[in-house]
Write a protein that holds these residues in place. Sequence first.
Motif, PDB file in Angstrom:
ATOM      1  N   ARG A   1      44.522  23.840  36.883  1.00 58.54           N
ATOM      2  CA  ARG A   1      43.527  23.866  37.938  1.00 58.54           C
ATOM      3  C   ARG A   1      42.138  24.069  37.355  1.00 58.54           C
ATOM      4  O   ARG A   1      41.517  25.115  37.506  1.00 58.54           O
ATOM      5  CB  ARG A   1      43.841  24.955  38.945  1.00 58.54           C
ATOM      6  N   ASP A   2      41.625  23.080  36.664  1.00 59.11           N
ATOM      7  CA  ASP A   2      40.281  23.158  36.128  1.00 59.11           C
ATOM      8  C   ASP A   2      39.295  23.286  37.284  1.00 59.11           C
ATOM      9  O   ASP A   2      39.400  22.599  38.292  1.00 59.11           O
ATOM     10  CB  ASP A   2      39.950  21.903  35.317  1.00 59.11           C
ATOM     11  N   GLY A   3      38.328  24.161  37.116  1.00 59.76           N
ATOM     12  CA  GLY A   3      37.309  24.302  38.153  1.00 59.76           C
ATOM     13  C   GLY A   3      37.627  25.338  39.198  1.00 59.76           C
ATOM     14  O   GLY A   3      36.847  25.543  40.112  1.00 59.76           O
ATOM     15  N   GLY A   4      38.778  26.016  39.111  1.00 62.01           N
ATOM     16  CA  GLY A   4      39.108  27.071  40.053  1.00 62.01           C
ATOM     17  C   GLY A   4      38.939  28.424  39.392  1.00 62.01           C
ATOM     18  O   GLY A   4      39.429  28.658  38.289  1.00 62.01           O
ATOM     19  N   PHE A   5      38.247  29.329  40.066  1.00 61.59           N
ATOM     20  CA  PHE A   5      37.962  30.640  39.489  1.00 61.59           C
ATOM     21  C   PHE A   5      38.185  31.724  40.530  1.00 61.59           C
ATOM     22  O   PHE A   5      38.002  31.501  41.731  1.00 61.59           O
ATOM     23  CB  PHE A   5      36.505  30.738  39.008  1.00 61.59           C
ATOM     24  N   ASN A   6      38.550  32.915  40.057  1.00 59.62           N
ATOM     25  CA  ASN A   6      38.549  34.099  40.895  1.00 59.62           C
ATOM     26  C   ASN A   6      37.214  34.802  40.720  1.00 59.62           C
ATOM     27  O   ASN A   6      36.626  34.789  39.641  1.00 59.62           O
ATOM     28  CB  ASN A   6      39.677  35.043  40.489  1.00 59.62           C
ATOM     29  N   ALA A   7      36.736  35.418  41.802  1.00 62.82           N
ATOM     30  CA  ALA A   7      35.501  36.181  41.709  1.00 62.82           C
ATOM     31  C   ALA A   7      35.651  37.290  40.673  1.00 62.82           C
ATOM     32  O   ALA A   7      36.750  37.776  40.422  1.00 62.82           O
ATOM     33  CB  ALA A   7      35.143  36.766  43.069  1.00 62.82           C
ATOM     34  N   LYS A   8      34.547  37.680  40.076  1.00 67.63           N
ATOM     35  CA  LYS A   8      34.590  38.696  39.025  1.00 67.63           C
ATOM     36  C   LYS A   8      35.222  39.983  39.533  1.00 67.63           C
ATOM     37  O   LYS A   8      34.978  40.420  40.642  1.00 67.63           O
ATOM     38  CB  LYS A   8      33.174  38.987  38.521  1.00 67.63           C
ATOM     39  N   GLN A   9      36.043  40.574  38.681  1.00 65.27           N
ATOM     40  CA  GLN A   9      36.691  41.828  39.013  1.00 65.27           C
ATOM     41  C   GLN A   9      36.928  42.592  37.716  1.00 65.27           C
ATOM     42  O   GLN A   9      36.801  42.038  36.624  1.00 65.27           O
ATOM     43  CB  GLN A   9      38.025  41.568  39.720  1.00 65.27           C
ATOM     44  N   ASN A  10      37.253  43.857  37.855  1.00 69.98           N
ATOM     45  CA  ASN A  10      37.528  44.635  36.661  1.00 69.98           C
ATOM     46  C   ASN A  10      38.826  44.159  36.019  1.00 69.98           C
ATOM     47  O   ASN A  10      39.793  43.854  36.720  1.00 69.98           O
ATOM     48  CB  ASN A  10      37.639  46.116  37.016  1.00 69.98           C
ATOM     49  N   PRO A  11      38.892  44.091  34.694  1.00 74.20           N
ATOM     50  CA  PRO A  11      40.081  43.558  34.025  1.00 74.20           C
ATOM     51  C   PRO A  11      41.375  44.281  34.385  1.00 74.20           C
ATOM     52  O   PRO A  11      42.433  43.679  34.434  1.00 74.20           O
ATOM     53  CB  PRO A  11      39.745  43.723  32.538  1.00 74.20           C
ATOM     54  N   GLU A  12      41.273  45.588  34.681  1.00 78.99           N
ATOM     55  CA  GLU A  12      42.502  46.337  34.932  1.00 78.99           C
ATOM     56  C   GLU A  12      43.167  45.957  36.245  1.00 78.99           C
ATOM     57  O   GLU A  12      44.283  46.383  36.538  1.00 78.99           O
ATOM     58  CB  GLU A  12      42.228  47.845  34.917  1.00 78.99           C
ATOM     59  N   TYR A  13      42.517  45.128  37.053  1.00 82.86           N
ATOM     60  CA  TYR A  13      43.089  44.776  38.344  1.00 82.86           C
ATOM     61  C   TYR A  13      44.180  43.721  38.244  1.00 82.86           C
ATOM     62  O   TYR A  13      44.977  43.573  39.148  1.00 82.86           O
ATOM     63  CB  TYR A  13      42.005  44.258  39.289  1.00 82.86           C
ATOM     64  N   THR A  14      44.186  42.925  37.216  1.00 83.97           N
ATOM     65  CA  THR A  14      45.151  41.837  37.147  1.00 83.97           C
ATOM     66  C   THR A  14      46.044  41.950  35.920  1.00 83.97           C
ATOM     67  O   THR A  14      45.583  42.302  34.834  1.00 83.97           O
ATOM     68  CB  THR A  14      44.451  40.463  37.164  1.00 83.97           C
ATOM     69  N   ARG A  15      47.320  41.647  36.112  1.00 89.24           N
ATOM     70  CA  ARG A  15      48.280  41.752  35.022  1.00 89.24           C
ATOM     71  C   ARG A  15      47.925  40.833  33.859  1.00 89.24           C
ATOM     72  O   ARG A  15      48.189  41.159  32.698  1.00 89.24           O
ATOM     73  CB  ARG A  15      49.681  41.415  35.544  1.00 89.24           C
ATOM     74  N   MET A  16      47.323  39.684  34.127  1.00 84.73           N
ATOM     75  CA  MET A  16      47.007  38.755  33.054  1.00 84.73           C
ATOM     76  C   MET A  16      45.896  39.264  32.149  1.00 84.73           C
ATOM     77  O   MET A  16      45.677  38.744  31.068  1.00 84.73           O
ATOM     78  CB  MET A  16      46.670  37.373  33.608  1.00 84.73           C
ATOM     79  N   GLU A  17      45.198  40.297  32.576  1.00 86.05           N
ATOM     80  CA  GLU A  17      44.239  40.985  31.711  1.00 86.05           C
ATOM     81  C   GLU A  17      44.826  42.292  31.188  1.00 86.05           C
ATOM     82  O   GLU A  17      44.099  43.129  30.675  1.00 86.05           O
ATOM     83  CB  GLU A  17      42.939  41.261  32.474  1.00 86.05           C
ATOM     84  N   GLY A  18      46.128  42.455  31.362  1.00 81.79           N
ATOM     85  CA  GLY A  18      46.758  43.689  30.905  1.00 81.79           C
ATOM     86  C   GLY A  18      46.640  44.814  31.898  1.00 81.79           C
ATOM     87  O   GLY A  18      46.806  45.982  31.542  1.00 81.79           O
ATOM     88  N   GLY A  19      46.370  44.491  33.173  1.00 83.14           N
ATOM     89  CA  GLY A  19      46.158  45.513  34.188  1.00 83.14           C
ATOM     90  C   GLY A  19      47.442  46.099  34.727  1.00 83.14           C
ATOM     91  O   GLY A  19      48.524  45.881  34.192  1.00 83.14           O
ATOM     92  N   GLY A  20      47.321  46.860  35.807  1.00 86.47           N
ATOM     93  CA  GLY A  20      48.424  47.626  36.354  1.00 86.47           C
ATOM     94  C   GLY A  20      49.558  46.756  36.844  1.00 86.47           C
ATOM     95  O   GLY A  20      49.472  45.541  36.927  1.00 86.47           O
ATOM     96  N   GLY A  21      50.655  47.430  37.208  1.00 86.72           N
ATOM     97  CA  GLY A  21      51.816  46.698  37.681  1.00 86.72           C
ATOM     98  C   GLY A  21      52.705  47.576  38.531  1.00 86.72           C
ATOM     99  O   GLY A  21      52.530  48.784  38.609  1.00 86.72           O
ATOM    100  N   VAL A  22      53.671  46.963  39.206  1.00 87.07           N
ATOM    101  CA  VAL A  22      54.604  47.693  40.040  1.00 87.07           C
ATOM    102  C   VAL A  22      55.543  48.515  39.161  1.00 87.07           C
ATOM    103  O   VAL A  22      56.160  47.984  38.249  1.00 87.07           O
ATOM    104  CB  VAL A  22      55.414  46.711  40.910  1.00 87.07           C
ATOM    105  N   GLU A  23      55.624  49.789  39.442  1.00 84.17           N
ATOM    106  CA  GLU A  23      56.539  50.648  38.702  1.00 84.17           C
ATOM    107  C   GLU A  23      57.715  51.011  39.599  1.00 84.17           C
ATOM    108  O   GLU A  23      57.531  51.416  40.755  1.00 84.17           O
ATOM    109  CB  GLU A  23      55.821  51.926  38.243  1.00 84.17           C
TER     110      GLU A  23
END
Length: 310
Positions: free
Chosen positions: A169-191
Amino acid sequence: NFVRPPTPLKIIIAHVQWEDQPSDAPILPTGPELGEPFEANTIYYDDNSYGKLTIEKKHVNVTVLASDCSSLSCTTGELKDIVIAKLAALGEPYCGEPCTLLDNPPANGHDLVAIAVRKHNPSWNTWYGLATVSNGITWLQVPTTAPVVEHEIGHCFGFMHGLTANAQRDGGFNAKQNPEYTRMEGGGGVELGDESTRYTNNGHLGMCGKTHFGWVEASSVQKIHPLGPNAPGCPTCQSAGTYKLYAMDRPDITPASGKLFTLEMDYSSAVGTKVLYIYYRASYASSREGVMLTFCKREYTSSDAGANMI
């Protein structure tokens, strides 16, 4: 090529046993080393997809002979080829892509192969998990964790590190957010055992990916364009407005008609080719029911670039 993750997603987990490492403990399908991380992974993707993606897992033992490859020098590429060949010989073939895309998918075919392996090659010190973006192979060093499993399978789905949403999906972006919010940036997860993290620290994928996969349908997306309903091919577009955005990461609130989960904002005159997704996460208990957002009309210029807009 994971254009869409099929449902059910069929994952075969190959437990590698090195012949030249007889003292290695067996890799078990249950317990903290591998079973619990995959159980949490199932919850994570069920939450992400609002129940639209189911995962079927199968565990198979694969012995790598010393004559196949040495545990001390075997590369990940060599191990992959060996495992795929041995799975095929066991009647558990890897389809090479989502099996549903094949005209004649093999019996007992699998969409994704997870290679669970104990590390002996000293050059493997730089990773705990590996995957190739938009490819159905992932490597997991045992013992592993739910964050590693979720992250690497996200790569298989096409997600990269950063704000981009999906490799297809070239050209699709998510609005800026802190990296810890998303798993693909190594962020939190369901425990497992801690329901609170399903609201506050769950690492959900961004809305660009969720809409791409069809987990969030058009009725929960408001398209924004400077020309409003006069935008070419977009009679439902609006140029400005006040909207209630429901949190996109609550397992108890699913997308439905009349519940907006995201604004899809064009930053190109060609509708739908370059879009930025604005959405809300349930980070604070007092506003988990949603937030009101006012979007003011603005004109876009050629200098606007993806997630750097806001």
